[in-house]
Design an enzyme around this catalytic site. Structure first.
Site, PDB file in Angstrom:
ATOM      1  N   SER A 255       0.904  -0.975  -0.028  1.00  0.00           N
ATOM      2  CA  SER A 255       0.005   0.177   0.013  1.00  0.00           C
ATOM      3  C   SER A 255       0.908   1.257  -0.073  1.00  0.00           C
ATOM      4  O   SER A 255       1.999   1.071   0.148  1.00  0.00           O
ATOM      5  CB  SER A 255      -0.926  -0.033   1.103  1.00  0.00           C
ATOM      6  OG  SER A 255      -0.201   0.439   2.228  1.00  0.00           O
ATOM      7  N   LYS A 256       0.115   2.505   0.148  1.00  0.00           N
ATOM      8  CA  LYS A 256       1.026   3.647   0.073  1.00  0.00           C
ATOM      9  C   LYS A 256       2.012   3.533   1.145  1.00  0.00           C
ATOM     10  O   LYS A 256       3.096   4.464   0.879  1.00  0.00           O
ATOM     11  CB  LYS A 256      -0.105   4.885   0.260  1.00  0.00           C
ATOM     12  CG  LYS A 256      -0.470   5.520  -0.974  1.00  0.00           C
ATOM     13  CD  LYS A 256       0.362   6.518  -1.467  1.00  0.00           C
ATOM     14  CE  LYS A 256       0.361   7.016  -2.893  1.00  0.00           C
ATOM     15  NZ  LYS A 256       1.238   6.520  -3.853  1.00  0.00           N
TER      16      LYS A 256
END
Ligand code: GLU
Length: 504
Positions: A255-256
């Site tokens: 994810s980010k």
């Protein structure tokens, strides 16, 4: 077997992410390896988040990765259109078919009613098991009368009563079985007439004659629902292949938090598209369990679903860097300079203060490009990412000035016993001497010859010169760099250091 037809079906709600890119690569490689067709379909039914700009961003990322599609936006094809928003009539038609077959029913329950039922369930400490089928029991006459009276309604799938578990053989997960009891009568068409995701996907996959649905395993729980829709429509069910999750180095879903997540971010950080395709292909697939460098050609020849693993894949940045270095070194100077142009432009703009547009035309000028190409041997051996160039080669663009790194000044120029000023004056005379050819061997040999008679160690001659020319004690090869600069500029840099640091 009929011709393989696979599709990549992104929703244009943002950039193309690493997981989506891997799905696209697997579909593409599978189509190429089987001599089938790779179809790109844009699932743009989310009115708020689907934008034309996002579609373009995805197409651009696909093109950058080199994933050419046989049918889809911009190339067309006989199964088009390839945007869901342009296929509304096909969903309406499929609904008519389902109505005729008695496989759907209108449902007039309002959102408020459904919310209240759910809340009541929760209050009673029971799990909500989905829609309670209130409207399934309406008589055909009553349902029709309410439709005729204009009462808002959705269309729900009438999940068959005597259906055993929903089973399928996933090409990756193997045999999968879902109990029919957990399937509620899902909505296929909303009050406004728009299709739900599961309905639209089945209609499209069927109409586009998709033979294999290869997608992320976040869709695994949609598959039994989609199978029920295929069955209701009386259509053949494609083979499904669900791809495992991609994890970050910490074992959590990528994810980010892990940094860059979109393909374009990797491009902007100087990774090559060949690297990305090779690296992403190996996140869950292997050629033979050991090969790591796999060309597009090999991938397109050898890819098969039976070598896709259901184990989660780990995104290893160190391996990505290593692989990028390998691909960078496969480029010749011509290809390298073309790939580096954006970073050379940035470096030139930083050094000269000109605009990026001016810098872009400067680097594109053939004479300048030839000069840039000559920097290839200076850096190629150690380059990991294309974006290291502005840092590594900035000194090539400084003209007659030099930006000194303070630490290098202290550790080299001002170090006790080095006599850096003396070394610089000696080198300056060689470099200013027009009788010496402007060629790195001649310059280096002549400078080196100064060491013995002047009782200076080669290191104490070359390091001060390196700092004076490149600004830093760590740099690409010194005399090879000097050869690419103008004699006057090199002399001017030495003079500047002698005056700024030693007060000459
Ligand atoms: N549009 C869906 C998504 O982006 C993919 C649907 C599918 O592959 O079935 O997640």
């Amino acid at each position: 077997m009929s011709e393989v037809r696979v599709r990549f079906a992104p929703s244009p709600t943002g950039r193309l992410h690493i997981g989506g890119a891997r799905t696209a690569i697997y579909n593409w490689a599978f189509a190429r390896a089987t001599g089938g067709k790779f179809i790109l379909r844009i699932e743009d039914t989310d009115p708020e988040r689907s934008t034309e700009e996002n579609t373009q961003v995805i197409l651009r990322a696909m093109r950058w990765l080199g994933l050419d599609w046989d049918e889809g936006p911009e190339v067309g094809g006989e199964a088009g259109p390839y945007f869901q928003m342009q296929r509304m009539d096909t969903y309406a038609q499929a609904l008519e078919t389902l109505k005729e077959k008695g496989a759907v029913y209108p449902c007039f329950c309002t959102k408020e009613e459904l919310d209240a039922k759910r809340a009541a369930c929760e209050a009673a400490g029971q799990a909500y098991e989905g829609y309670d089928r209130t409207c399934r029991n309406l008589s055909a006459e009553e349902a029709q009368a309410r439709i005729d009276a204009g009462e808002p309604h959705v269309w729900r799938l009438k999940v068959p009563e005597n259906h055993g578990p929903i089973e399928f053989d996933d090409a990756v997960y193997g045999h999968v079985s879902f109990p029919i009891e957990v399937m509620d009568d899902m909505i296929l068409v909303r009050t406004d007439g728009s299709p739900t995701y599961n309905f639209a996907v089945v209609c499209d996959d069927a109409n586009m004659r998709i033979t294999h649905v290869i997608r992320g395993d976040d869709h695994l729980s949609n598959t039994p629902r989609q199978i029920l829709i295929y069955e209701a429509l009386g259509l053949p069910i494609p083979t499904f292949a669900h791809l495992s999750m991609i994890l970050g180095g910490d074992g959590k879903k990528l994810s980010k938090r892990h940094g860059a997540t979109s393909v374009e971010e990797y491009r902007d950080r100087g990774y090559l598209s060949d690297t990305m395709v090779n690296f992403l292909a190996l996140l869950g697939w292997s050629l033979d369990g050991e090969s790591t460098i796999i060309s597009r050609e090999t991938l397109c020849k050898e890819f098969s679903l039976d070598r896709v693993t259901k184990k989660d894949a780990v995104f290893d940045e160190t391996k990505l860097d290593w692989m990028n270095g390998v691909y960078i070194r496969e480029m010749n100077d011509e290809a390298w300079v073309e790939a580096e142009l954006p970073w050379f432009a940035e470096t030139y703009a930083n050094a000269t203060g000109c605009s990026i547009e001016e810098a872009e035309s400067w680097v594109a000028e053939p004479g300048n490009k030839r000069w840039l190409k000559r920097m290839y041997p200076l850096v190629i051996e150690r380059l990991v990412r294309l974006n290291e160039v502005p840092d590594k080669l900035a000194y090539m663009f400084w003209g007659s000035r030099v930006q000194l790194d303070e630490k290098s000044v202290q550790k080299v120029l001002l170090k006790e016993g080095v006599r850096a000023d003396e070394a610089l004056r000696l080198c300056r005379n060689v470099i200013a001497d027009e009788s010496i050819p402007w060629e790195y061997n001649a310059l280096q040999d002549t400078c080196r010859a100064l060491c013995e008679p002047n009782d200076i160690k080669p290191k104490n001659l070359f390091q001060p010169l390196r700092v004076a020319i490149t600004g830093n004690m760590v740099s690409p090869p010194l005399f090879e760099s000097i050869e690419l600069l103008h004699r006057n500029n090199v002399v001017a840099r030495i003079d500047a250091v002698l005056s700024e640091v030693f007060g000459d």
